[in-house]
Design a protein around this motif. Structure first.
Motif, PDB file in Angstrom:
ATOM      1  N   ARG A 158      -5.012  16.334   0.490  1.00  0.00           N
ATOM      2  CA  ARG A 158      -4.000  15.607   1.257  1.00  0.00           C
ATOM      3  C   ARG A 158      -4.589  15.240   2.606  1.00  0.00           C
ATOM      4  NH1 ARG A 158       1.965  17.834   1.206  1.00  0.00           N
ATOM      5  NH2 ARG A 158       1.455  17.555  -0.981  1.00  0.00           N
TER       6      ARG A 158
ATOM      7  N   GLN B 221       2.059  11.596  -2.216  1.00  0.00           N
ATOM      8  CA  GLN B 221       1.654  12.982  -2.038  1.00  0.00           C
ATOM      9  C   GLN B 221       2.392  13.913  -2.989  1.00  0.00           C
ATOM     10  OE1 GLN B 221       2.111  13.679   2.171  1.00  0.00           O
ATOM     11  NE2 GLN B 221       0.093  12.869   2.569  1.00  0.00           N
TER      12      GLN B 221
ATOM     13  N   GLU C 124      -4.988   8.246   7.588  1.00  0.00           N
ATOM     14  CA  GLU C 124      -6.246   8.375   6.850  1.00  0.00           C
ATOM     15  C   GLU C 124      -6.088   7.914   5.410  1.00  0.00           C
ATOM     16  OE1 GLU C 124      -8.444  12.136   8.979  1.00  0.00           O
ATOM     17  OE2 GLU C 124      -6.699  12.538   7.707  1.00  0.00           O
ATOM     18  N   ALA C 125      -4.944   8.223   4.808  1.00  0.00           N
ATOM     19  CA  ALA C 125      -4.689   7.783   3.433  1.00  0.00           C
ATOM     20  C   ALA C 125      -4.573   6.258   3.376  1.00  0.00           C
ATOM     21  CB  ALA C 125      -3.425   8.441   2.894  1.00  0.00           C
ATOM     22  N   LEU C 126      -3.917   5.655   4.365  1.00  0.00           N
ATOM     23  CA  LEU C 126      -3.841   4.189   4.417  1.00  0.00           C
ATOM     24  C   LEU C 126      -5.233   3.571   4.525  1.00  0.00           C
ATOM     25  CD1 LEU C 126      -0.794   3.503   6.761  1.00  0.00           C
ATOM     26  CD2 LEU C 126      -0.936   3.123   4.299  1.00  0.00           C
TER      27      LEU C 126
ATOM     28  N   PHE D 127      -1.249  10.460   6.964  1.00  0.00           N
ATOM     29  CA  PHE D 127      -0.785   9.180   6.452  1.00  0.00           C
ATOM     30  C   PHE D 127      -1.758   8.061   6.840  1.00  0.00           C
ATOM     31  CE2 PHE D 127       1.964   5.366   6.715  1.00  0.00           C
ATOM     32  CZ  PHE D 127       2.343   5.310   5.388  1.00  0.00           C
TER      33      PHE D 127
ATOM     34  N   LEU E 199       0.864  -1.173   0.000  1.00  0.00           N
ATOM     35  CA  LEU E 199       0.000   0.000   0.000  1.00  0.00           C
ATOM     36  C   LEU E 199       0.903   1.226   0.000  1.00  0.00           C
ATOM     37  CD1 LEU E 199      -3.250   0.127   2.022  1.00  0.00           C
ATOM     38  CD2 LEU E 199      -2.127   2.154   1.164  1.00  0.00           C
TER      39      LEU E 199
ATOM     40  N   GLY F  54      -6.954   3.507   1.232  1.00  0.00           N
ATOM     41  CA  GLY F  54      -6.457   2.417   0.397  1.00  0.00           C
ATOM     42  C   GLY F  54      -6.944   1.062   0.863  1.00  0.00           C
TER      43      GLY F  54
ATOM     44  N   ALA G 294      -2.838  11.279  -3.077  1.00  0.00           N
ATOM     45  CA  ALA G 294      -3.421  12.358  -2.275  1.00  0.00           C
ATOM     46  C   ALA G 294      -2.836  13.679  -2.751  1.00  0.00           C
ATOM     47  CB  ALA G 294      -3.117  12.130  -0.798  1.00  0.00           C
TER      48      ALA G 294
ATOM     49  N   VAL H  88       1.287   5.370  -0.385  1.00  0.00           N
ATOM     50  CA  VAL H  88       0.646   6.681  -0.325  1.00  0.00           C
ATOM     51  C   VAL H  88       1.543   7.673  -1.065  1.00  0.00           C
ATOM     52  CG1 VAL H  88      -0.139   8.556   1.176  1.00  0.00           C
ATOM     53  CG2 VAL H  88      -0.497   6.160   1.852  1.00  0.00           C
TER      54      VAL H  88
ATOM     55  N   VAL I 139      -2.494   5.131  -3.213  1.00  0.00           N
ATOM     56  CA  VAL I 139      -3.377   6.233  -2.832  1.00  0.00           C
ATOM     57  C   VAL I 139      -2.705   7.520  -3.277  1.00  0.00           C
ATOM     58  CG1 VAL I 139      -4.531   7.424  -0.935  1.00  0.00           C
ATOM     59  CG2 VAL I 139      -4.236   4.934  -0.851  1.00  0.00           C
TER      60      VAL I 139
END
Length: 84
Positions: free
Chosen positions: A64, A12, A69-71, A67, A8, A74, A40, A10, A38
């Protein structure tokens, strides 16, 4: 039989750093069975980079996030594990 491996990632930004990260994933002895990316607020061109790298899932976020929340964003696209 090997356990299933999911990476996974992320993103940015993108660009050269993303390219090096995707190259490193491909160079591993045990490559991931699934690659969830992901994006962002990623830079233009990042989507094309991850598509070319064979990402199995791409989540595009308009802003954005932290980290964690982005995980979680995904993780939501993955199926529940079939076994332990």
């Amino acid at each position: 039989m090997f356990p299933r491996v999911t990476a996974l990632l992320v993103v940015q930004h993108g660009g050269d750093r993303l390219r090096r990260t995707l190259d490193a994933l491909r160079a591993q002895q045990r490559t991931p069975d699934a690659l969830v990316v992901v994006l962002a607020e990623a830079e233009p061109g990042a989507r094309e980079q991850v598509d070319a790298a064979g990402a199995t899932h791409v989540v595009e976020l308009p802003q954005r996030l932290s980290f964690g929340e982005a995980l979680r964003a995904g993780e939501r696209v993955l199926d529940a594990p079939a076994s332990d």
